[in-house]
Write a protein that holds these residues in place. Sequence first.
Motif, PDB file in Angstrom:
ATOM      1  N   VAL A 276       7.664  15.370   2.344  1.00 25.07           N
ATOM      2  CA  VAL A 276       8.185  15.131   3.691  1.00 25.07           C
ATOM      3  C   VAL A 276       8.316  13.616   3.814  1.00 25.07           C
ATOM      4  O   VAL A 276       7.319  12.893   3.726  1.00 25.07           O
ATOM      5  N   TYR A 277       9.547  13.151   3.992  1.00 25.43           N
ATOM      6  CA  TYR A 277       9.777  11.715   4.063  1.00 25.43           C
ATOM      7  C   TYR A 277       9.618  11.227   5.496  1.00 25.43           C
ATOM      8  O   TYR A 277      10.065  11.866   6.431  1.00 25.43           O
ATOM      9  N   GLN A 278       8.953  10.089   5.616  1.00 25.15           N
ATOM     10  CA  GLN A 278       8.637   9.522   6.923  1.00 25.15           C
ATOM     11  C   GLN A 278       8.610   8.000   6.806  1.00 25.15           C
ATOM     12  O   GLN A 278       8.558   7.468   5.697  1.00 25.15           O
TER      13      GLN A 278
ATOM     14  N   THR B 264      18.882   3.781  10.428  1.00 23.92           N
ATOM     15  CA  THR B 264      18.032   2.654  10.825  1.00 23.92           C
ATOM     16  C   THR B 264      17.896   1.593   9.736  1.00 23.92           C
ATOM     17  O   THR B 264      17.444   0.492  10.018  1.00 23.92           O
ATOM     18  N   GLY B 265      18.234   1.943   8.493  1.00 22.45           N
ATOM     19  CA  GLY B 265      18.086   1.000   7.387  1.00 22.45           C
ATOM     20  C   GLY B 265      16.635   0.773   7.011  1.00 22.45           C
ATOM     21  O   GLY B 265      16.295  -0.236   6.411  1.00 22.45           O
ATOM     22  N   THR B 266      15.760   1.734   7.349  1.00 25.15           N
ATOM     23  CA  THR B 266      14.339   1.592   7.038  1.00 25.15           C
ATOM     24  C   THR B 266      13.950   2.513   5.892  1.00 25.15           C
ATOM     25  O   THR B 266      14.528   3.582   5.703  1.00 25.15           O
ATOM     26  N   LEU B 267      12.940   2.086   5.152  1.00 19.55           N
ATOM     27  CA  LEU B 267      12.439   2.874   4.037  1.00 19.55           C
ATOM     28  C   LEU B 267      11.713   4.111   4.551  1.00 19.55           C
ATOM     29  O   LEU B 267      11.101   4.078   5.618  1.00 19.55           O
ATOM     30  N   GLU B 268      11.781   5.186   3.761  1.00 20.84           N
ATOM     31  CA  GLU B 268      11.024   6.400   4.075  1.00 20.84           C
ATOM     32  C   GLU B 268      10.266   6.823   2.823  1.00 20.84           C
ATOM     33  O   GLU B 268      10.839   6.862   1.732  1.00 20.84           O
ATOM     34  N   PHE B 269       9.001   7.118   3.002  1.00 19.86           N
ATOM     35  CA  PHE B 269       8.105   7.482   1.914  1.00 19.86           C
ATOM     36  C   PHE B 269       7.607   8.911   2.091  1.00 19.86           C
ATOM     37  O   PHE B 269       7.577   9.435   3.201  1.00 19.86           O
ATOM     38  N   ALA B 270       7.188   9.501   0.981  1.00 21.98           N
ATOM     39  CA  ALA B 270       6.437  10.753   1.004  1.00 21.98           C
ATOM     40  C   ALA B 270       5.043  10.414   0.494  1.00 21.98           C
ATOM     41  O   ALA B 270       4.883   9.591  -0.411  1.00 21.98           O
ATOM     42  N   TYR B 271       4.046  11.038   1.088  1.00 19.31           N
ATOM     43  CA  TYR B 271       2.667  10.808   0.687  1.00 19.31           C
ATOM     44  C   TYR B 271       2.097  12.137   0.213  1.00 19.31           C
ATOM     45  O   TYR B 271       1.624  12.940   1.018  1.00 19.31           O
ATOM     46  N   PRO B 272       2.176  12.381  -1.095  1.00 21.19           N
ATOM     47  CA  PRO B 272       1.742  13.682  -1.621  1.00 21.19           C
ATOM     48  C   PRO B 272       0.261  13.938  -1.377  1.00 21.19           C
ATOM     49  O   PRO B 272      -0.555  13.030  -1.460  1.00 21.19           O
ATOM     50  N   ASP B 273      -0.029  15.194  -1.086  1.00 21.95           N
ATOM     51  CA  ASP B 273      -1.408  15.634  -0.910  1.00 21.95           C
ATOM     52  C   ASP B 273      -1.920  16.075  -2.278  1.00 21.95           C
ATOM     53  O   ASP B 273      -1.418  17.045  -2.840  1.00 21.95           O
TER      54      ASP B 273
ATOM     55  N   GLN C 212       0.828  -1.206   0.000  1.00 21.28           N
ATOM     56  CA  GLN C 212       0.000   0.000   0.000  1.00 21.28           C
ATOM     57  C   GLN C 212       0.866   1.262   0.000  1.00 21.28           C
ATOM     58  O   GLN C 212       0.529   2.249  -0.644  1.00 21.28           O
ATOM     59  N   ASP C 213       2.002   1.227   0.697  1.00 22.30           N
ATOM     60  CA  ASP C 213       2.886   2.389   0.737  1.00 22.30           C
ATOM     61  C   ASP C 213       3.438   2.703  -0.655  1.00 22.30           C
ATOM     62  O   ASP C 213       3.505   3.861  -1.056  1.00 22.30           O
ATOM     63  N   PHE C 214       3.809   1.663  -1.405  1.00 14.27           N
ATOM     64  CA  PHE C 214       4.304   1.886  -2.764  1.00 14.27           C
ATOM     65  C   PHE C 214       3.185   2.365  -3.686  1.00 14.27           C
ATOM     66  O   PHE C 214       3.425   3.143  -4.603  1.00 14.27           O
ATOM     67  N   ARG C 215       1.962   1.916  -3.422  1.00 14.59           N
ATOM     68  CA  ARG C 215       0.828   2.309  -4.253  1.00 14.59           C
ATOM     69  C   ARG C 215       0.424   3.765  -4.004  1.00 14.59           C
ATOM     70  O   ARG C 215       0.116   4.501  -4.936  1.00 14.59           O
ATOM     71  N   GLU C 216       0.454   4.194  -2.738  1.00 11.85           N
ATOM     72  CA  GLU C 216      -0.059   5.515  -2.389  1.00 11.85           C
ATOM     73  C   GLU C 216       1.017   6.560  -2.143  1.00 11.85           C
ATOM     74  O   GLU C 216       0.736   7.747  -2.146  1.00 11.85           O
ATOM     75  N   GLY C 217       2.240   6.100  -1.907  1.00 16.94           N
ATOM     76  CA  GLY C 217       3.318   7.031  -1.598  1.00 16.94           C
ATOM     77  C   GLY C 217       4.432   6.968  -2.624  1.00 16.94           C
ATOM     78  O   GLY C 217       4.344   6.273  -3.625  1.00 16.94           O
ATOM     79  N   VAL C 218       5.479   7.722  -2.325  1.00 21.59           N
ATOM     80  CA  VAL C 218       6.663   7.756  -3.171  1.00 21.59           C
ATOM     81  C   VAL C 218       7.860   7.392  -2.288  1.00 21.59           C
ATOM     82  O   VAL C 218       8.104   8.065  -1.277  1.00 21.59           O
ATOM     83  N   LEU C 219       8.571   6.337  -2.676  1.00 19.35           N
ATOM     84  CA  LEU C 219       9.762   5.960  -1.925  1.00 19.35           C
ATOM     85  C   LEU C 219      10.795   7.055  -2.104  1.00 19.35           C
ATOM     86  O   LEU C 219      11.180   7.372  -3.226  1.00 19.35           O
TER      87      LEU C 219
END
Length: 144
Positions: A98-100, A80-89, A66-73
């Motif tokens: 804003v990456y989170q 931390t080695g964790t992915l961060e996404f932006a979720y455009p409005d 869902q993160d790849f579908r709705e957000g931008v990596l």
Amino acid sequence: MTLYTFGRWIYYDKITGEILHNTGISHSTDPEYELKRKPFEAVSKLQERDASTVEIIKLEPEDYEQDFREGVLGRVNPETGTLEFAYPDPDEPETPPVYQPPLSDQVNELKQENALLKAQNAALSERADFIEDVIAEMANQVYQ
């Protein structure tokens, strides 16, 4: 003939977290396709790099779907080695990203926190009931 599905491989700069290559989800009739990937030979952005400066995150096909579908990596947090996404409005397309951490991870954390808070609330409620019973019993003893 069986069609196999392989998860994404995210290649990133281990110091900055910059995404260098995302294989996306792959499909193949070769069950060993994943083992035969040679992105350092095929991807120009990786050919330019010393392999020791690159890390890889290997995901299952359903991971962060869902993160790849709705957000931008956007990047990988190098600490931390964790992915961060932006979720455009969609109402404010000009707003800078804003990456989170993935929203799916945040939702799972909130679910766990909610379950813990519910358990704590139930324990406090039981304790309050017990204290009320003790006070009532003490009042009965005093007024007898």
